[in-house]
Structure formats: structure tokens, C-alpha cells
Design a protein around this motif. Structure first.
Motif, PDB file in Angstrom:
ATOM      1  N   THR A 159       0.910  -0.978  -0.158  1.00 37.42           N
ATOM      2  CA  THR A 159       0.584  -0.060   0.040  1.00 37.42           C
ATOM      3  C   THR A 159       0.936   1.730  -0.236  1.00 37.42           C
ATOM      4  O   THR A 159       1.052   2.012  -1.006  1.00 37.42           O
ATOM      5  CB  THR A 159      -1.259   0.090   1.435  1.00 37.42           C
ATOM      6  N   MET A 160       1.965   1.322   0.714  1.00 37.14           N
ATOM      7  CA  MET A 160       2.929   2.653   1.422  1.00 37.14           C
ATOM      8  C   MET A 160       3.578   2.474  -0.512  1.00 37.14           C
ATOM      9  O   MET A 160       3.875   3.952  -1.159  1.00 37.14           O
ATOM     10  CB  MET A 160       3.415   2.543   2.192  1.00 37.14           C
ATOM     11  N   ARG A 161       4.138   1.682  -1.189  1.00 39.63           N
ATOM     12  CA  ARG A 161       4.879   2.109  -1.774  1.00 39.63           C
ATOM     13  C   ARG A 161       3.940   2.430  -3.187  1.00 39.63           C
ATOM     14  O   ARG A 161       4.519   2.878  -4.417  1.00 39.63           O
ATOM     15  CB  ARG A 161       4.925   0.312  -2.550  1.00 39.63           C
ATOM     16  N   ARG A 162       2.641   1.316  -3.655  1.00 34.90           N
ATOM     17  CA  ARG A 162       1.648   2.110  -4.398  1.00 34.90           C
ATOM     18  C   ARG A 162       1.147   3.503  -4.446  1.00 34.90           C
ATOM     19  O   ARG A 162       0.198   4.353  -4.844  1.00 34.90           O
ATOM     20  CB  ARG A 162       0.263   0.813  -4.408  1.00 34.90           C
ATOM     21  N   SER A 163       1.284   4.129  -2.668  1.00 37.08           N
ATOM     22  CA  SER A 163       0.533   5.085  -2.699  1.00 37.08           C
ATOM     23  C   SER A 163       2.359   6.268  -2.750  1.00 37.08           C
ATOM     24  O   SER A 163       1.907   8.173  -2.142  1.00 37.08           O
ATOM     25  CB  SER A 163      -0.087   5.595  -1.443  1.00 37.08           C
ATOM     26  N   SER A 164       3.300   5.967  -3.136  1.00 39.08           N
ATOM     27  CA  SER A 164       4.228   6.512  -3.259  1.00 39.08           C
ATOM     28  C   SER A 164       5.405   7.751  -2.504  1.00 39.08           C
ATOM     29  O   SER A 164       5.536   8.417  -2.896  1.00 39.08           O
ATOM     30  CB  SER A 164       3.734   8.178  -4.513  1.00 39.08           C
ATOM     31  N   ALA A 165       5.051   6.107  -1.373  1.00 43.01           N
ATOM     32  CA  ALA A 165       6.276   6.769  -0.496  1.00 43.01           C
ATOM     33  C   ALA A 165       7.187   6.508  -0.617  1.00 43.01           C
ATOM     34  O   ALA A 165       7.886   6.231  -1.703  1.00 43.01           O
ATOM     35  CB  ALA A 165       5.761   6.082   0.676  1.00 43.01           C
ATOM     36  N   LYS A 166       7.657   7.945  -0.191  1.00 43.68           N
ATOM     37  CA  LYS A 166       9.566   7.792  -0.598  1.00 43.68           C
ATOM     38  C   LYS A 166      10.533   6.700  -0.159  1.00 43.68           C
ATOM     39  O   LYS A 166      11.255   6.665  -0.957  1.00 43.68           O
ATOM     40  CB  LYS A 166      10.162   9.294   0.042  1.00 43.68           C
ATOM     41  N   THR A 167      10.324   6.005   0.588  1.00 40.51           N
ATOM     42  CA  THR A 167      11.228   5.177   1.487  1.00 40.51           C
ATOM     43  C   THR A 167       9.791   4.607   2.675  1.00 40.51           C
ATOM     44  O   THR A 167       9.432   5.032   2.826  1.00 40.51           O
ATOM     45  CB  THR A 167      12.057   5.799   1.902  1.00 40.51           C
ATOM     46  N   ILE A 168      10.323   2.710   2.765  1.00 47.49           N
ATOM     47  CA  ILE A 168       9.892   2.552   3.368  1.00 47.49           C
ATOM     48  C   ILE A 168      10.913   1.722   4.399  1.00 47.49           C
ATOM     49  O   ILE A 168      11.378   0.572   4.330  1.00 47.49           O
ATOM     50  CB  ILE A 168       8.951   1.413   2.784  1.00 47.49           C
ATOM     51  N   THR A 169      10.488   2.025   5.776  1.00 43.03           N
ATOM     52  CA  THR A 169      11.906   0.894   6.475  1.00 43.03           C
ATOM     53  C   THR A 169      10.127   0.333   7.684  1.00 43.03           C
ATOM     54  O   THR A 169       9.341   0.779   7.826  1.00 43.03           O
ATOM     55  CB  THR A 169      12.307   1.941   7.613  1.00 43.03           C
ATOM     56  N   VAL A 170      10.840  -1.036   7.441  1.00 44.90           N
ATOM     57  CA  VAL A 170       9.650  -2.065   8.590  1.00 44.90           C
ATOM     58  C   VAL A 170      10.787  -2.188   9.203  1.00 44.90           C
ATOM     59  O   VAL A 170      11.996  -2.910   9.382  1.00 44.90           O
ATOM     60  CB  VAL A 170       9.528  -3.274   7.106  1.00 44.90           C
ATOM     61  N   VAL A 171      10.058  -1.927  10.528  1.00 40.50           N
ATOM     62  CA  VAL A 171      10.407  -2.605  11.580  1.00 40.50           C
ATOM     63  C   VAL A 171       9.852  -3.623  11.940  1.00 40.50           C
ATOM     64  O   VAL A 171       7.985  -4.002  12.732  1.00 40.50           O
ATOM     65  CB  VAL A 171      10.580  -1.532  12.766  1.00 40.50           C
TER      66      VAL A 171
END
Length: 416
Positions: A125-137
């Protein structure tokens, strides 16, 4: 049953839980406790909170809320729900275009698979919503113990497959806490950096402050407690040694080290090699035999065990059998008090009852996993939960500010 969670909070200063009194491991009624000094938390919030957004799945919402507060931001507004047929639904109610997104999700019981699916769909969802970076914790990573093929078994390397899915969905970075094996970091390509943060030092500092660094009597000249750090099996030696080294550096130089080994049982080995029904496997996994101490042998200074305060250190308490067996062996060897520490307190099935029955005086676990089902209705005074929110908040701030993580991986001077 349709479950809906809306995560939305206001920016706030974290309310620091009061630590337990010196000389005791009791939590004094607090749900979670902290070390008396922040060794890894600088007290600094994000330099530009407007560029970063933190979201949480259902895996461990309280921990995510605490991390956000220590960073000086609020949790993002997101609905994580499941339809009547069990399918997962994700809906983000805020604009995340161009933002640095942090997703906090422990894939832990009571629903490991649901938590994992939530995480994968949140990343998508975050990738398809154009987030600049995604950090998974991932404070706790489910399937981490399935990191290799066992003997001749026809089985997956599930830990490798989970890492592949996380990378394929579009994660840019992964932060975990005490992965079951460090080799999991190699399951991701160089395009996705990963950080394996340890809570062992936090637990060791807590023990040093609250129990083992206190004399047996009020007199300053009284001898220190006879402390022995114990690995419950050969796989836990490296973590137990790390715990032991912290105690020695933080004022308990006389602390000793030991290990508990299980004696070979040919009959049991033959039974395991035979096909069993699901009912038989379940019965075997929850069976507790008071004579289990006789099946284990303590490796180390036997004289040190007599009248000692033993601290069993491992990464996960799942069924509680391993820690219970080690505690029985130590009590049989003459230990005065037996304590336990683990980074991940899963307490599956009847683990809480097993821990209550075991000759354990107290158990300390971090809050990487959510409290087990039934714990809120019937809490036990035998378990203390120590928060690693300050540690994870500092790690995320360092990553966000593009600083070095070296201070987190070593034991620095304590900060007020």
C-alpha cells in the motif's frame, strides 16, 4: 467477525514508567518498566517530523505508540481490518506521497500469519501510494527459527522466503530485534539494508541495576551476590555470553558463566523419528515431567552453582519448556534463586502456567511481542516486561538523520 483498528494519535511526550526498586525484579504494578538510565536513548526527537510518518499493524500497537512518542510524532491514521471471510484490508487515511514511512509490525502470536499478511499488504500500500522510502520494523520476526533445512527433511527455509516477500513488496530497509540467527540478514539483497538490534544489553543493564548489583545485606562491606549467567542450551551460548559481559562491565566482575546440556535420550530420539498424529504431537509438547532436571547436566563450575543467583538467558520463550528444564536443573544443583531473561516473550499455549509451576523466581522479557491471550485477565507477578521503545526510537532517529549506528551496537557510557 470483522475486526477494525484505527491507529491515530496526538504528538506527546512519553510517560516514563518508574523502574523497579533496587534489589527487586518486581514491576511494582507497572505494565512495562525501563532501566533507570537511558543507555541508548539520547532524548532527541526527529529533526524534521513532517518528513516521516509511522504506521502500525495489529501485531504490537502499544510498542508502536511508544516508539512514535519517543520520536516526537504521532502514529499515522490507518485502518487495518479483516472481512468476514478473514481477508485482510488496509486503508491509509493520510497523504504519504514523498514521505519517509516507518511500518512497525511484530509477526507474533496469537496470529502470526495474519500479522505477516498485514505487513506485506501495508508495504504494498505504501509503495503504491508513492512513499519515498519504506522502513520495516519487525521487533519479533515470525518463522525466523526456520532458517535452514533440518537433516533430510523436505521442508522450506521459511525465514528466507519471508525476507524475499518483504523485499519483493518494496521495503527499502529492515530493522529487527535479536533475530534467531544472524544469517537472516543475508537473506535480503544488498539493495535492502538490514539492522539486527539486540535487546540483550538492555536486559543485562536492567538486571545489573535491579538485582545483581546489590549486596545481600544493607552493609556496604557485605559480599556481592554470587551471580551465574546460564545458557539453557548450546544455541544460546553467544547471547548468554553477551549478557554476561555486560554484567561484568557494569559492576559485577565476579559473575560466572555456565551452560545446561540435555543428556542424549535414545528412546526419545527414536520416538521423534516415528510419524505421530497431531494429537500426539500436541500432548508431547505440553507435557511437564518433574524429573526433567535429571535429564540435564550443568556444564561449568559446579561449586559456583551452589547458593547462587542464576540468570537463564535465551532469545525466545515460546512453550517455556527449555527455560523450565534449565531452572529445574539449576535448583537441583543448589541454586538459591533462578531468574530468566528473554528478548521475545511469546508464551504460547500453556507457557504461562508452565512458567508459574517452574522453580523460577522471576522472568524478565522485552515487549517485542504483544501480551499472550489470557494474560490481561490473569496476569502473573512472575513476569516483568521491559520496554525497548527508547532503543528502537533511537535506532530509527539515527537512520532518519543518516548517522552511524555504531553507538547502538556497543555498550556506551550511560546517558541520563
Amino acid at each position: 467477525m470483522v475486526m477494525v483498528m484505527v491507529v491515530m494519535g496526538e504528538t506527546a511526550t512519553p510517560a516514563h514508567a518508574e523502574p523497579a526498586a533496587a534489589g527487586s525484579l518486581e514491576a511494582d504494578g507497572n505494565d512495562e518498566v525501563l532501566t533507570s538510565k537511558f543507555t541508548y536513548y539520547s532524548g532527541r526527537t526527529l529533526a524534521d517530523p513532517s518528513k516521516t510518518m509511522i504506521f502500525s499493524g495489529n501485531g504490537n500497537v502499544p510498542l508502536a505508540e511508544d516508539i512514535a512518542k519517543y520520536l516526537g510524532v504521532s502514529l499515522g491514521n490507518m485502518n487495518v481490518s479483516s472481512f468476514a471471510d478473514g481477508e485482510c484490508s488496509i486503508k491509509v487515511n493520510e497523504n504519504i506521497r514523498g514521505k519517509h514511512v516507518i511500518l512497525v509490525q511484530s509477526t507474533c502470536p496469537p496470529s502470526v500469519n495474519d500479522s505477516l499478511m498485514e505487513l506485506l499488504l501495508m508495504i504494498s500500500t505504501m509503495r503504491r501510494s508513492s512513499a519515498k522510502t519504506i522502513t520495516v520494523v519487525m521487533p519479533y520476526c515470525g518463522y525466523a527459527r526456520s532458517d535452514m533445512k533440518r537433516g533430510r527433511e523436505r521442508s522450506p527455509i521459511a525465514a528466507r522466503d519471508i525476507m524475499t516477500m518483504i523485499e519483493t513488496m518494496g521495503a527499502d530497509r529492515l530493522v529487527c530485534v535479536d533475530m534467531h540467527s544472524g544469517q537472516m540478514q543475508g537473506f535480503l539483497s544488498p539493495a535492502v539494508p538490514s539492522d539486527n538490534i539486540t535487546a540483550i544489553k538492555v536486559g543485562a543493564l536492567y538486571f545489573a541495576e535491579k538485582m545483581v548489583n546489590v549486596p545481600d545485606s544493607a552493609s556496604e562491606d557485605a559480599p556481592r551476590r554470587n551471580v551465574v549467567v546460564v545458557a539453557p542450551d548450546e544455541k544460546a551460548v553467544s547471547r548468554a555470553k553477551e549478557f554476561w559481559n555486560v554484567l561484568i562491565e557494569k559492576g559485577v566482575p565476579e559473575a560466572r558463566f555456565a551452560m545446561v546440556l540435555r543428556k542424549p535420550n535414545l528412546e526419545e530420539q527414536e520416538r521423534k523419528e516415528q510419524p505421530q498424529s497431531a494429537a500426539a504431537v500436541s500432548a508431547t509438547s505440553v507435557d511437564t515431567d518433574p524429573s526433567t532436571a535429571l535429564e540435564h547436566e550443568i556444564v561449568g563450575d559446579e561449586e559456583a552453582i551452589a547458593d547462587c543467583d542464576a540468570i537463564i538467558v535465551q532469545d525466545i520463550i515460546d512453550s517455556g519448556q527449555s527455560m523450565s528444564n534449565a531452572a529445574s536443573a539449576l535448583k537441583a544443583g543448589g541454586a538459591r534463586n533462578v531468574y530468566g531473561f528473554a528478548t521475545h516473550g511469546l508464551f504460547s499455549r500453556d507457557a504461562l502456567e508452565r512458567i508459574d509451576r517452574a522453580p523460577l523466581d522471576h522472568v524478565v522479557v522485552s515487549n517485542t511481542a504483544s501480551h499472550p491471550i489470557g494474560y490481561e485477565d490473569k496476569p502473573t507477578d512472575k513476569i516483568t516486561w521491559i520496554s525497548i521503545a527508547p532503543l528502537l526510537a533511537e535506532v530509527l532517529r539515527i537512520i532518519s538523520e543518516k548517522e552511524s549506528l555504531n553507538p547502538v551496537f556497543r555498550l556506551p557510557k550511560e546517558q541520563q
